[in-house]
Design a protein around this motif. Structure first.
Motif, PDB file in Angstrom:
ATOM      1  N   THR A  23       0.855  -1.192   0.000  1.00 21.07           N
ATOM      2  CA  THR A  23       0.000   0.000   0.000  1.00 21.07           C
ATOM      3  C   THR A  23       0.888   1.237   0.000  1.00 21.07           C
ATOM      4  N   LYS A  25       1.258   3.117   2.315  1.00 21.24           N
ATOM      5  CA  LYS A  25       1.883   3.168   3.640  1.00 21.24           C
ATOM      6  C   LYS A  25       2.929   2.076   3.829  1.00 21.24           C
ATOM      7  N   LYS A  27       2.478  -1.180   3.642  1.00 23.63           N
ATOM      8  CA  LYS A  27       1.956  -2.417   4.242  1.00 23.63           C
ATOM      9  C   LYS A  27       1.542  -3.388   3.137  1.00 23.63           C
ATOM     10  N   LEU A  29      -0.571  -5.647   0.652  1.00 25.99           N
ATOM     11  CA  LEU A  29      -1.921  -5.495   0.102  1.00 25.99           C
ATOM     12  C   LEU A  29      -2.834  -6.576   0.652  1.00 25.99           C
ATOM     13  N   ASN A  30      -4.029  -6.191   0.974  1.00 29.79           N
ATOM     14  CA  ASN A  30      -5.061  -7.140   1.361  1.00 29.79           C
ATOM     15  C   ASN A  30      -5.789  -7.537   0.083  1.00 29.79           C
ATOM     16  N   ARG A  33      -9.468  -6.401  -0.254  1.00 35.20           N
ATOM     17  CA  ARG A  33      -9.601  -4.961  -0.470  1.00 35.20           C
ATOM     18  C   ARG A  33      -9.158  -4.590  -1.886  1.00 35.20           C
ATOM     19  N   PHE A  34      -8.044  -5.160  -2.344  1.00 37.26           N
ATOM     20  CA  PHE A  34      -7.574  -4.895  -3.704  1.00 37.26           C
ATOM     21  C   PHE A  34      -8.616  -5.337  -4.723  1.00 37.26           C
ATOM     22  N   LYS A  37     -11.679  -2.774  -4.334  1.00 40.34           N
ATOM     23  CA  LYS A  37     -11.417  -1.356  -4.588  1.00 40.34           C
ATOM     24  C   LYS A  37     -10.676  -1.080  -5.890  1.00 40.34           C
TER      25      LYS A  37
END
Length: 76
Positions: A23, A25, A27, A29-30, A33-34, A37
């Motif tokens: 991400t 930030k 971190k 990637l989930n 969520r990817f 989104k």
């Protein structure tokens, strides 16, 4: 971001790889969520059906097929 895995091989030492996709930030990637989104939105924008059949698992299978077709291994 790095995560230490308990082993690289069954009897091997611990390994700490770096993530390729992170991400903003830094971190990991989930995937859910990817998928929701980014991937599904891109499918809709391209005019494709944003359905489960076109989700991340299908993308993973497509990539594995491309590797196999090119004579590459799907194992590390």
């Amino acid at each position: 971001m790095q995560v230490t895995l308990p082993w690289k091989t069954l009897d091997g030492p611990a390994v700490t790889p770096s993530f390729v996709f992170v991400t903003v930030k830094g971190k990991p990637l989930n995937r859910n969520r990817f998928n929701e989104k980014v991937w599904q939105r891109a499918l809709r924008a391209a005019g494709g059906p944003a359905s489960r059949e076109n989700g991340m698992h299908a993308l993973r299978n497509f990539y594995a097929s491309v590797l196999l077709d090119a004579g590459e291994s799907t194992r590390r």
